[in-house]
Design a protein around this motif. Structure first.
Motif, PDB file in Angstrom:
ATOM      1  N   THR A  70       9.510  13.831   5.291  1.00 55.97           N
ATOM      2  CA  THR A  70       8.127  13.613   4.958  1.00 55.97           C
ATOM      3  C   THR A  70       7.835  12.479   4.079  1.00 55.97           C
ATOM      4  OG1 THR A  70       7.538  15.165   5.822  1.00 55.97           O
ATOM      5  CG2 THR A  70       5.570  13.795   4.640  1.00 55.97           C
ATOM      6  N   TYR A  71       6.896  11.393   4.442  1.00 57.28           N
ATOM      7  CA  TYR A  71       7.219  10.422   3.528  1.00 57.28           C
ATOM      8  C   TYR A  71       6.456  10.421   1.878  1.00 57.28           C
ATOM      9  CZ  TYR A  71       2.490   9.658   5.481  1.00 57.28           C
ATOM     10  OH  TYR A  71       1.339   9.850   6.036  1.00 57.28           O
ATOM     11  N   TYR A  72       6.546   9.546   1.361  1.00 59.29           N
ATOM     12  CA  TYR A  72       5.562   9.924  -0.052  1.00 59.29           C
ATOM     13  C   TYR A  72       4.509   9.078  -0.166  1.00 59.29           C
ATOM     14  CZ  TYR A  72       4.532   8.843  -4.916  1.00 59.29           C
ATOM     15  OH  TYR A  72       3.356   8.192  -6.148  1.00 59.29           O
ATOM     16  N   HIS A  73       3.539   9.770  -0.543  1.00 55.52           N
ATOM     17  CA  HIS A  73       1.641   9.118  -0.325  1.00 55.52           C
ATOM     18  C   HIS A  73       1.213   9.007  -1.976  1.00 55.52           C
ATOM     19  CE1 HIS A  73       0.828  12.914   1.038  1.00 55.52           C
ATOM     20  NE2 HIS A  73      -0.638  12.675   0.404  1.00 55.52           N
ATOM     21  N   HIS A  74       0.589   8.572  -2.066  1.00 57.44           N
ATOM     22  CA  HIS A  74      -0.363   8.652  -3.726  1.00 57.44           C
ATOM     23  C   HIS A  74      -1.318   8.137  -2.878  1.00 57.44           C
ATOM     24  CE1 HIS A  74      -1.122   8.512  -7.639  1.00 57.44           C
ATOM     25  NE2 HIS A  74      -1.419   7.270  -7.536  1.00 57.44           N
ATOM     26  N   ILE A  75      -2.699   8.667  -3.154  1.00 57.32           N
ATOM     27  CA  ILE A  75      -3.880   8.167  -2.950  1.00 57.32           C
ATOM     28  C   ILE A  75      -4.667   7.776  -4.869  1.00 57.32           C
ATOM     29  CG2 ILE A  75      -6.357   8.756  -3.035  1.00 57.32           C
ATOM     30  CD1 ILE A  75      -4.131   8.367  -0.735  1.00 57.32           C
ATOM     31  N   GLY A  76      -4.665   6.912  -5.020  1.00 59.85           N
ATOM     32  CA  GLY A  76      -5.478   6.095  -6.436  1.00 59.85           C
ATOM     33  C   GLY A  76      -6.973   5.411  -6.685  1.00 59.85           C
ATOM     34  N   ILE A  77      -7.975   5.219  -7.492  1.00 59.84           N
ATOM     35  CA  ILE A  77      -9.192   4.594  -7.271  1.00 59.84           C
ATOM     36  C   ILE A  77      -8.305   3.328  -7.222  1.00 59.84           C
ATOM     37  CG2 ILE A  77     -10.721   4.141  -8.437  1.00 59.84           C
ATOM     38  CD1 ILE A  77     -10.486   7.055  -9.174  1.00 59.84           C
ATOM     39  N   THR A  78      -9.326   2.311  -6.482  1.00 58.47           N
ATOM     40  CA  THR A  78      -8.717   1.105  -6.260  1.00 58.47           C
ATOM     41  C   THR A  78      -9.712   0.326  -7.565  1.00 58.47           C
ATOM     42  OG1 THR A  78     -10.973   0.760  -5.528  1.00 58.47           O
ATOM     43  CG2 THR A  78      -8.697   0.913  -3.893  1.00 58.47           C
ATOM     44  N   THR A  79      -9.179  -0.232  -7.953  1.00 55.48           N
ATOM     45  CA  THR A  79      -9.485  -1.304  -9.826  1.00 55.48           C
ATOM     46  C   THR A  79     -10.664  -2.160  -9.447  1.00 55.48           C
ATOM     47  OG1 THR A  79      -7.242  -2.808 -10.346  1.00 55.48           O
ATOM     48  CG2 THR A  79      -7.275  -0.540 -11.181  1.00 55.48           C
ATOM     49  N   PRO A  80     -11.013  -2.813 -10.622  1.00 51.47           N
ATOM     50  CA  PRO A  80     -12.128  -4.113  -9.402  1.00 51.47           C
ATOM     51  C   PRO A  80     -11.139  -5.292  -8.979  1.00 51.47           C
ATOM     52  CG  PRO A  80     -12.775  -3.545 -12.015  1.00 51.47           C
ATOM     53  CD  PRO A  80     -11.343  -2.688 -11.308  1.00 51.47           C
ATOM     54  N   THR A  81      -9.241  -5.324 -10.433  1.00 51.28           N
ATOM     55  CA  THR A  81      -8.722  -6.518  -9.919  1.00 51.28           C
ATOM     56  C   THR A  81      -8.038  -6.336  -8.761  1.00 51.28           C
ATOM     57  OG1 THR A  81      -8.224  -6.320 -11.930  1.00 51.28           O
ATOM     58  CG2 THR A  81      -6.487  -7.453 -10.409  1.00 51.28           C
ATOM     59  N   MET A  82      -8.020  -5.050  -8.121  1.00 56.65           N
ATOM     60  CA  MET A  82      -7.222  -4.906  -6.513  1.00 56.65           C
ATOM     61  C   MET A  82      -8.813  -5.440  -5.522  1.00 56.65           C
ATOM     62  SD  MET A  82      -5.383  -0.714  -6.624  1.00 56.65           S
ATOM     63  CE  MET A  82      -4.121  -1.174  -7.680  1.00 56.65           C
ATOM     64  N   GLN A  83      -9.975  -4.976  -6.459  1.00 57.23           N
ATOM     65  CA  GLN A  83     -10.868  -5.556  -5.554  1.00 57.23           C
ATOM     66  C   GLN A  83     -11.245  -6.687  -4.876  1.00 57.23           C
ATOM     67  OE1 GLN A  83     -14.395  -3.025  -6.915  1.00 57.23           O
ATOM     68  NE2 GLN A  83     -13.792  -0.883  -6.743  1.00 57.23           N
ATOM     69  N   ALA A  84     -11.529  -7.462  -6.623  1.00 55.79           N
ATOM     70  CA  ALA A  84     -11.482  -9.093  -6.270  1.00 55.79           C
ATOM     71  C   ALA A  84     -10.003  -9.217  -4.865  1.00 55.79           C
ATOM     72  CB  ALA A  84     -10.993  -9.561  -8.018  1.00 55.79           C
ATOM     73  N   VAL A  85      -9.066  -8.755  -5.406  1.00 57.27           N
ATOM     74  CA  VAL A  85      -7.590  -9.361  -4.151  1.00 57.27           C
ATOM     75  C   VAL A  85      -7.588  -9.049  -3.034  1.00 57.27           C
ATOM     76  CG1 VAL A  85      -5.750  -9.730  -3.771  1.00 57.27           C
ATOM     77  CG2 VAL A  85      -6.252  -9.487  -6.233  1.00 57.27           C
ATOM     78  N   LEU A  86      -8.488  -7.970  -2.467  1.00 62.90           N
ATOM     79  CA  LEU A  86      -8.749  -7.897  -1.409  1.00 62.90           C
ATOM     80  C   LEU A  86      -9.777  -8.547  -0.899  1.00 62.90           C
ATOM     81  CD1 LEU A  86      -9.502  -3.947  -1.562  1.00 62.90           C
ATOM     82  CD2 LEU A  86      -7.183  -4.729  -0.213  1.00 62.90           C
ATOM     83  N   HIS A  87     -11.284  -9.129  -1.126  1.00 61.06           N
ATOM     84  CA  HIS A  87     -12.437  -9.910  -1.278  1.00 61.06           C
ATOM     85  C   HIS A  87     -11.599 -11.146  -0.274  1.00 61.06           C
ATOM     86  CE1 HIS A  87     -16.351  -7.358  -1.345  1.00 61.06           C
ATOM     87  NE2 HIS A  87     -15.828  -6.757  -2.749  1.00 61.06           N
ATOM     88  N   GLN A  88     -10.871 -12.012  -1.602  1.00 63.58           N
ATOM     89  CA  GLN A  88      -9.770 -12.923  -1.353  1.00 63.58           C
ATOM     90  C   GLN A  88      -9.469 -12.800  -0.202  1.00 63.58           C
ATOM     91  OE1 GLN A  88      -7.723 -14.038  -4.790  1.00 63.58           O
ATOM     92  NE2 GLN A  88      -9.637 -13.972  -6.083  1.00 63.58           N
ATOM     93  N   ILE A  89      -9.052 -11.862  -0.079  1.00 68.49           N
ATOM     94  CA  ILE A  89      -7.941 -11.370   1.553  1.00 68.49           C
ATOM     95  C   ILE A  89      -8.727 -12.141   2.530  1.00 68.49           C
ATOM     96  CG2 ILE A  89      -6.802  -9.847   3.625  1.00 68.49           C
ATOM     97  CD1 ILE A  89      -5.468  -9.194   0.626  1.00 68.49           C
ATOM     98  N   LEU A  90      -9.824 -11.254   2.654  1.00 73.11           N
ATOM     99  CA  LEU A  90     -11.144 -11.099   3.548  1.00 73.11           C
ATOM    100  C   LEU A  90     -11.644 -11.841   3.785  1.00 73.11           C
ATOM    101  CD1 LEU A  90     -12.540  -7.085   2.715  1.00 73.11           C
ATOM    102  CD2 LEU A  90     -11.080  -7.823   5.076  1.00 73.11           C
ATOM    103  N   GLU A  91     -11.936 -12.834   2.695  1.00 73.84           N
ATOM    104  CA  GLU A  91     -13.102 -14.270   2.381  1.00 73.84           C
ATOM    105  C   GLU A  91     -11.842 -15.121   2.516  1.00 73.84           C
ATOM    106  OE1 GLU A  91     -16.175 -14.074   3.504  1.00 73.84           O
ATOM    107  OE2 GLU A  91     -16.850 -12.124   2.807  1.00 73.84           O
TER     108      GLU A  91
END
Length: 243
Positions: A70-91
């Motif tokens: 079974t694969y490894y997995h980890h659930i975490g909280i997105t940091t503001p820096t991660m959120q900023a990069v996601l916005h740069q991907i979407l926009e």
């Protein structure tokens, strides 16, 4: 190999290794949910190791497992820096090969952040469960107060007093729970508020800058571009023509 293979709550990320996926079904009922997924092959991930044998360091070898495990997995909280990069991907403002290069660079940024957190957890430098429940509750209360007072946030010492912590515990705990400093958290959410105001279009950029706490529109434009990849004027223009 890297994927948000199951739906996660808003503001969270899922980091998954290779291997066998467990059975089951997943549903999110009554929720609007945007799920950004990135898949990287084990071979490509190994190639980042930087050695001739493409051998991962010991603290990352758990990410690549045979398909009988079974694969490894980890659930975490997105940091503001991660959120900023996601916005740069979407926009993304580019097209063609420039768009692909932009996306690939941002994906590598995200991968780097996730790998750093993974290494810190394995080394014991990121004790996710070291805080007592009552302190975690006070830290979440501190975040609520910051969001309620984005236009005039309390000082660090005032915030610590309001939630019943000393400033050292507040600084250390806030970074541990939310992945960023109090200052960075406020700045990120101010800029997110500005982005939403730019979409509405009822205020000019100078008014928005002042509303979210920037006396100098130039400083606001620099901070906005750093977080979202476009300056405020270009972002508003892009949104206008995309609607």
């Amino acid at each position: 190999m890297l994927s948000s293979g199951t739906p996660t709550l808003a503001g969270h990320y899922g980091f998954y290794g290779s291997g066998m996926a467990p059975g089951g079904t997943y549903q999110l009922l009554g929720q609007e949910h945007l799920d950004v997924r990135v898949h990287i092959s084990p071979e490509l991930f190994r190639s980042f190791a930087g050695n001739l044998d493409c051998e991962l360091p010991p603290e990352l070898q758990h990410l690549i497992r045979p398909y009988t495990q079974t694969y490894y997995h980890h659930i975490g909280i997105t940091t503001p820096t991660m959120q900023a990069v996601l916005h740069q991907i979407l926009e993304c403002p580019y097209w063609g090969i420039s768009k692909r290069l932009h996306w690939e660079s941002k994906v590598l940024d995200l991968l780097g952040m996730l790998v750093v957190q993974e290494v810190e957890m394995r080394d014991g430098n990121h004790p996710l469960h070291s805080l007592k429940p009552d302190i975690r509750e006070r830290l979440h209360r501190a975040r609520e107060l910051l969001l309620q007072r984005l236009d005039n946030p309390p000082t660090l010492i005032e915030l610590a007093r309001l939630v019943g912590l000393n400033d050292c515990t507040l600084k250390r705990g806030f970074r541990e729970v939310f992945g960023t400093t109090v200052f960075s958290y406020v700045r990120s959410h101010r800029l997110e508020q500005a982005r939403q105001l730019l979409q509405i279009g009822d205020m000019n950029i100078k008014q928005i800058a002042h509303l979210v706490g920037y006396a100098d529109p130039k400083s606001f434009a620099i901070a906005f571009r750093k977080q979202f990849g476009l300056n405020p004027k270009d972002y508003r223009k892009k949104r206008k023509y995309s609607v």
